[in-house]
Design an enzyme around this catalytic site. Structure first.
Site, PDB file in Angstrom:
ATOM      1  N   ASN A  26       1.359  -1.476   0.148  1.00 17.18           N
ATOM      2  CA  ASN A  26      -0.072   0.285  -0.149  1.00 17.18           C
ATOM      3  C   ASN A  26       0.999   0.512  -0.001  1.00 17.18           C
ATOM      4  OD1 ASN A  26      -1.864   2.284   0.676  1.00 17.18           O
ATOM      5  ND2 ASN A  26      -2.577   1.167   2.970  1.00 17.18           N
ATOM      6  N   GLY A  72       2.975  -1.304   4.794  1.00 25.84           N
ATOM      7  CA  GLY A  72       2.751  -0.065   3.725  1.00 25.84           C
ATOM      8  C   GLY A  72       4.243   1.225   3.797  1.00 25.84           C
ATOM      9  N   GLY A  73       4.751   1.581   4.601  1.00 29.82           N
ATOM     10  CA  GLY A  73       6.087   2.045   4.830  1.00 29.82           C
ATOM     11  C   GLY A  73       7.460   1.698   3.946  1.00 29.82           C
ATOM     12  N   GLY A 116       2.359   2.541  11.324  1.00 31.94           N
ATOM     13  CA  GLY A 116       3.114   3.780  10.644  1.00 31.94           C
ATOM     14  C   GLY A 116       4.186   3.947  12.381  1.00 31.94           C
ATOM     15  N   LYS A 141       0.106   4.096  -0.181  1.00 34.99           N
ATOM     16  CA  LYS A 141      -0.366   5.474   0.374  1.00 34.99           C
ATOM     17  C   LYS A 141      -0.388   6.528  -0.431  1.00 34.99           C
ATOM     18  CE  LYS A 141       0.003   3.769   4.923  1.00 34.99           C
ATOM     19  NZ  LYS A 141      -0.234   4.236   5.835  1.00 34.99           N
ATOM     20  N   SER A 187       3.223  -1.978  10.476  1.00 30.50           N
ATOM     21  CA  SER A 187       4.991  -2.354  11.016  1.00 30.50           C
ATOM     22  C   SER A 187       5.000  -2.972  10.552  1.00 30.50           C
ATOM     23  CB  SER A 187       5.087  -1.330  12.083  1.00 30.50           C
ATOM     24  OG  SER A 187       4.685   0.214  12.076  1.00 30.50           O
ATOM     25  N   GLU A 230      -4.825  -5.101  10.711  1.00 33.35           N
ATOM     26  CA  GLU A 230      -4.140  -4.137  11.239  1.00 33.35           C
ATOM     27  C   GLU A 230      -4.520  -2.941  12.279  1.00 33.35           C
ATOM     28  OE1 GLU A 230      -2.177  -2.435   7.136  1.00 33.35           O
ATOM     29  OE2 GLU A 230      -4.053  -1.293   7.233  1.00 33.35           O
ATOM     30  N   HIS A 258      -9.307   1.064   4.568  1.00 33.16           N
ATOM     31  CA  HIS A 258      -8.250   1.205   5.125  1.00 33.16           C
ATOM     32  C   HIS A 258      -8.281   2.194   6.882  1.00 33.16           C
ATOM     33  CE1 HIS A 258      -4.643   2.433   6.516  1.00 33.16           C
ATOM     34  NE2 HIS A 258      -3.382   1.628   5.851  1.00 33.16           N
TER      35      HIS A 258
HETATM   36  P1  PGA Z   1       2.779   1.232   7.707  1.00 34.43           P
HETATM   37  O1  PGA Z   1       1.159   0.734   6.873  1.00 34.43           O
HETATM   38  O2  PGA Z   1       3.417  -0.181   6.539  1.00 34.43           O
HETATM   39  O3  PGA Z   1       4.009   1.823   7.311  1.00 34.43           O
HETATM   40  O4  PGA Z   1       2.181   0.826   8.767  1.00 34.43           O
HETATM   41  C1  PGA Z   1       0.520  -0.564   6.805  1.00 34.43           C
HETATM   42  C2  PGA Z   1      -0.614   0.464   5.928  1.00 34.43           C
HETATM   43  O5  PGA Z   1      -1.813   1.143   6.506  1.00 34.43           O
HETATM   44  O6  PGA Z   1      -0.821  -0.391   5.559  1.00 34.43           O
END
Ligand code: PGA
Length: 230
Positions: free
Chosen positions: A7, A211-212, A156, A9, A191, A150, A88
């Site tokens: 993702n 995500g990140g 994050g 974003k 994360s 999640e 999400h």
């Molecule tokens: P993250 O985000 O891996 O940066 O924690 C995951 C997400 O929001 O799907």
């Protein structure tokens, strides 16, 4: 087959999405990879690997009509999108469980696999919110729905739940779906990175929503390789 969903974003630029073509050479025979760019970059992600797929980060509840600014599942389908992240936590503020259920329905109708995000807000909260989120989003029992557990506090933040907690919540999600006779898969997200993936992949999950860590292509490749057991 494990599933790894990226993702991205609202990050990066055209050049970055074009550069994702380097993923095509990955050896991912036991892992399906889904790339979810921002809508405008969808057609710049060129996929030439039978286990890599295009996804999106949201869809409209409607198939067409008076919905200014929205993008429908059938439009995305035309661009090769076959998975859609729905509900999400960064979007749940603008949408109800009823909207999410409509989005799941419209995705399935267009043969797009829904990836529905669920999770508690604060660490230690009970499972009632998650049960409600799962139960209310199931509208069909004949096509597979993917749930991504999640926890909001893990997104994050660099924090992750314990393995026992991930297994416990994923089993609650499976039990809730079973009562509704739905076919599902369960991912973990929040994360996930190239450092904790070796631990996380020992959880009873069908894959990960990232995500990140997918914003750095090399880190993302390491995650895929770890899931692939390379
Ligand atoms: P993250 O985000 O891996 O940066 O924690 C995951 C997400 O929001 O799907």
């Amino acid at each position: 087959m494990q599933l790894v969903v990226a993702n991205f974003k609202m990050n990066k630029d055209k050049k970055f999405y074009q550069s994702l073509k380097s993923l095509n050479t990955l050896n991912c025979k036991d892992t399906k990879v889904v790339l979810c760019p921002p809508f405008v970059y969808t057609s710049f992600v060129k996929i030439k690997n039978e286990n890599i797929f295009l996804g999106c980060q949201d869809i409209s509840c409607e198939n067409e009509g008076r919905a200014t600014g929205q993008i429908s599942a059938n439009m995305l389908k035309e661009f090769g999108v076959s998975y859609a992240i729905i509900g999400h936590s960064e979007r749940r503020g603008f949408e109800t469980n009823q909207d999410i259920s409509k989005k799941v329905k419209v995705a399935l109708y267009n043969n797009i696999v829904p990836i529905v995000c669920v999770g508690e807000v604060n660490k230690g909260e009970d499972e009632s919110l998650i049960i409600e989120q799962v139960a209310s989003s199931i509208s069909s029992t004949d096509k597979e729905i993917i749930f991504a557990y999640e926890p909001l506090w893990a997104i994050g933040s660099g924090l992750i739940p314990t393995k026992a907690d991930i297994n416990k919540i994923c089993s609650v999600i499976r039990k809730t779906a079973k009562q509704k006779k739905a076919k599902i898969k369960v991912l973990y997200g929040g994360s996930v990175n190239d450092k904790n993936i070796d631990l996380l992949k020992t959880c009873k999950v069908d894959g990960f929503l990232i995500g990140g860590a997918c914003l750095d292509v090399n880190k993302f490749k390491s995650i895929i390789k770890s899931v692939e057991n390379e």
